[in-house]
Design a protein around this motif. Structure first.
Motif, PDB file in Angstrom:
ATOM      1  N   ASN A 167       0.840  -1.192   0.000  1.00  0.00           N
ATOM      2  CA  ASN A 167       0.000   0.000   0.000  1.00  0.00           C
ATOM      3  C   ASN A 167       0.874   1.241   0.000  1.00  0.00           C
ATOM      4  N   ALA A 168       0.672   2.108  -0.978  1.00  0.00           N
ATOM      5  CA  ALA A 168       1.558   3.253  -1.173  1.00  0.00           C
ATOM      6  C   ALA A 168       1.355   4.329  -0.105  1.00  0.00           C
ATOM      7  N   GLY A 169       0.143   4.797   0.102  1.00  0.00           N
ATOM      8  CA  GLY A 169      -0.099   5.829   1.098  1.00  0.00           C
ATOM      9  C   GLY A 169       0.277   7.220   0.616  1.00  0.00           C
ATOM     10  N   PHE A 170       0.449   7.417  -0.689  1.00  0.00           N
ATOM     11  CA  PHE A 170       0.689   8.740  -1.242  1.00  0.00           C
ATOM     12  C   PHE A 170      -0.078   8.852  -2.555  1.00  0.00           C
ATOM     13  N   PRO A 171      -0.300  10.068  -3.070  1.00  0.00           N
ATOM     14  CA  PRO A 171      -1.122  10.230  -4.273  1.00  0.00           C
ATOM     15  C   PRO A 171      -0.530   9.543  -5.496  1.00  0.00           C
ATOM     16  N   LYS A 172      -1.391   9.026  -6.358  1.00  0.00           N
ATOM     17  CA  LYS A 172      -0.949   8.325  -7.565  1.00  0.00           C
ATOM     18  C   LYS A 172      -0.244   9.249  -8.538  1.00  0.00           C
ATOM     19  N   ARG A 173      -0.522  10.535  -8.475  1.00  0.00           N
ATOM     20  CA  ARG A 173       0.092  11.472  -9.422  1.00  0.00           C
ATOM     21  C   ARG A 173       1.595  11.633  -9.198  1.00  0.00           C
ATOM     22  N   LEU A 174       2.112  11.129  -8.077  1.00  0.00           N
ATOM     23  CA  LEU A 174       3.546  11.214  -7.807  1.00  0.00           C
ATOM     24  C   LEU A 174       4.336  10.120  -8.510  1.00  0.00           C
ATOM     25  N   GLN A 175       3.656   9.131  -9.077  1.00  0.00           N
ATOM     26  CA  GLN A 175       4.322   8.037  -9.776  1.00  0.00           C
ATOM     27  C   GLN A 175       5.220   8.579 -10.876  1.00  0.00           C
ATOM     28  N   HIS A 178       6.727  18.746   0.181  1.00  0.00           N
ATOM     29  CA  HIS A 178       7.396  17.659   0.876  1.00  0.00           C
ATOM     30  C   HIS A 178       6.408  16.526   1.105  1.00  0.00           C
ATOM     31  N   TYR A 179       6.831  15.302   0.761  1.00  0.00           N
ATOM     32  CA  TYR A 179       6.015  14.108   0.944  1.00  0.00           C
ATOM     33  C   TYR A 179       6.801  13.099   1.758  1.00  0.00           C
ATOM     34  N   THR A 180       6.119  12.366   2.604  1.00  0.00           N
ATOM     35  CA  THR A 180       6.730  11.304   3.388  1.00  0.00           C
ATOM     36  C   THR A 180       6.411   9.980   2.714  1.00  0.00           C
ATOM     37  N   ILE A 181       7.466   9.296   2.230  1.00  0.00           N
ATOM     38  CA  ILE A 181       7.298   8.081   1.449  1.00  0.00           C
ATOM     39  C   ILE A 181       8.236   7.016   1.978  1.00  0.00           C
ATOM     40  N   LYS A 182       7.749   5.778   2.076  1.00  0.00           N
ATOM     41  CA  LYS A 182       8.592   4.675   2.536  1.00  0.00           C
ATOM     42  C   LYS A 182       9.636   4.314   1.485  1.00  0.00           C
ATOM     43  N   ALA A 183      10.736   3.729   1.946  1.00  0.00           N
ATOM     44  CA  ALA A 183      11.891   3.461   1.090  1.00  0.00           C
ATOM     45  C   ALA A 183      11.587   2.481  -0.028  1.00  0.00           C
ATOM     46  N   VAL A 240      15.135  14.948   1.748  1.00  0.00           N
ATOM     47  CA  VAL A 240      15.354  16.075   2.651  1.00  0.00           C
ATOM     48  C   VAL A 240      15.694  15.583   4.048  1.00  0.00           C
ATOM     49  N   GLY A 241      15.065  14.487   4.471  1.00  0.00           N
ATOM     50  CA  GLY A 241      15.302  13.965   5.809  1.00  0.00           C
ATOM     51  C   GLY A 241      14.626  12.618   5.980  1.00  0.00           C
ATOM     52  N   LYS A 242      14.660  12.149   7.224  1.00  0.00           N
ATOM     53  CA  LYS A 242      14.061  10.864   7.542  1.00  0.00           C
ATOM     54  C   LYS A 242      13.061  11.068   8.671  1.00  0.00           C
ATOM     55  N   ARG A 243      11.913  10.396   8.561  1.00  0.00           N
ATOM     56  CA  ARG A 243      10.891  10.473   9.596  1.00  0.00           C
ATOM     57  C   ARG A 243      10.456   9.053   9.917  1.00  0.00           C
ATOM     58  N   ALA A 287      10.382   6.113   7.194  1.00  0.00           N
ATOM     59  CA  ALA A 287      10.107   6.702   5.882  1.00  0.00           C
ATOM     60  C   ALA A 287      11.031   7.898   5.638  1.00  0.00           C
ATOM     61  N   TYR A 288      11.032   8.371   4.414  1.00  0.00           N
ATOM     62  CA  TYR A 288      11.881   9.489   4.029  1.00  0.00           C
ATOM     63  C   TYR A 288      11.028  10.657   3.577  1.00  0.00           C
ATOM     64  N   VAL A 289      11.504  11.869   3.868  1.00  0.00           N
ATOM     65  CA  VAL A 289      10.827  13.087   3.429  1.00  0.00           C
ATOM     66  C   VAL A 289      11.452  13.483   2.095  1.00  0.00           C
ATOM     67  N   ILE A 290      10.611  13.565   1.063  1.00  0.00           N
ATOM     68  CA  ILE A 290      11.064  13.841  -0.294  1.00  0.00           C
ATOM     69  C   ILE A 290      10.569  15.216  -0.714  1.00  0.00           C
ATOM     70  N   SER A 291      11.448  16.005  -1.322  1.00  0.00           N
ATOM     71  CA  SER A 291      11.097  17.323  -1.838  1.00  0.00           C
ATOM     72  C   SER A 291      10.842  17.203  -3.336  1.00  0.00           C
ATOM     73  N   LEU A 292       9.603  17.537  -3.759  1.00  0.00           N
ATOM     74  CA  LEU A 292       9.207  17.459  -5.163  1.00  0.00           C
ATOM     75  C   LEU A 292       8.654  18.800  -5.628  1.00  0.00           C
ATOM     76  N   ASP A 293       8.879  19.127  -6.903  1.00  0.00           N
ATOM     77  CA  ASP A 293       8.282  20.320  -7.482  1.00  0.00           C
ATOM     78  C   ASP A 293       6.916  19.949  -8.036  1.00  0.00           C
ATOM     79  N   ASP A 294       5.883  20.690  -7.620  1.00  0.00           N
ATOM     80  CA  ASP A 294       4.519  20.429  -8.064  1.00  0.00           C
ATOM     81  C   ASP A 294       3.869  21.754  -8.437  1.00  0.00           C
ATOM     82  N   ASN A 295       3.711  21.997  -9.742  1.00  0.00           N
ATOM     83  CA  ASN A 295       3.111  23.238 -10.240  1.00  0.00           C
ATOM     84  C   ASN A 295       3.784  24.486  -9.671  1.00  0.00           C
ATOM     85  N   LYS A 296       5.070  24.598  -9.901  1.00  0.00           N
ATOM     86  CA  LYS A 296       5.885  25.755  -9.509  1.00  0.00           C
ATOM     87  C   LYS A 296       6.023  25.905  -8.001  1.00  0.00           C
TER      88      LYS A 296
END
Length: 83
Positions: free
Chosen positions: A37-45, A71-76, A52-55, A58-67
């Motif tokens: 189970n992903a637990g994050f939006p499908k549009r991030l695929q 930050h999203y928390t996603i498992k490794a 950015v860090g670890k929580r 899981a890891y905190v990922i910095s993504l650009d989304d519409n300018k």
């Protein structure tokens, strides 16, 4: 977008994928593991960002989304390191 795995890829997931370590500043690709189970939006695929860090586990990922930078928390298991 895939909804199920191909027949040859079905089965047990390698434990090294669950416990892989990423460092801050690593460039990663978000690749949804279909058997977990992903637990994050499908549009991030397929998006690319930076660690950015670890929580917890899981890891905190910095993504650009519409300018905007978000930050999203996603498992490794859903991340692949780009070199």
């Amino acid at each position: 977008m895939l909804k199920k795995k191909p027949v040859r890829e079905k089965g047990k997931i390698r434990l090294s994928e669950y416990f892989k370590e990423l460092n801050e500043g690593d460039k990663v690709n978000v690749f949804r593991e279909l058997s977990v189970n992903a637990g994050f939006p499908k549009r991030l695929q397929g998006r690319t960002g930076y660690v950015v860090g670890k929580r917890g586990s899981a890891y905190v990922i910095s993504l650009d989304d519409n300018k905007r930078t978000k930050h999203y928390t996603i498992k490794a298991i859903h991340l692949r390191r780009i070199e």
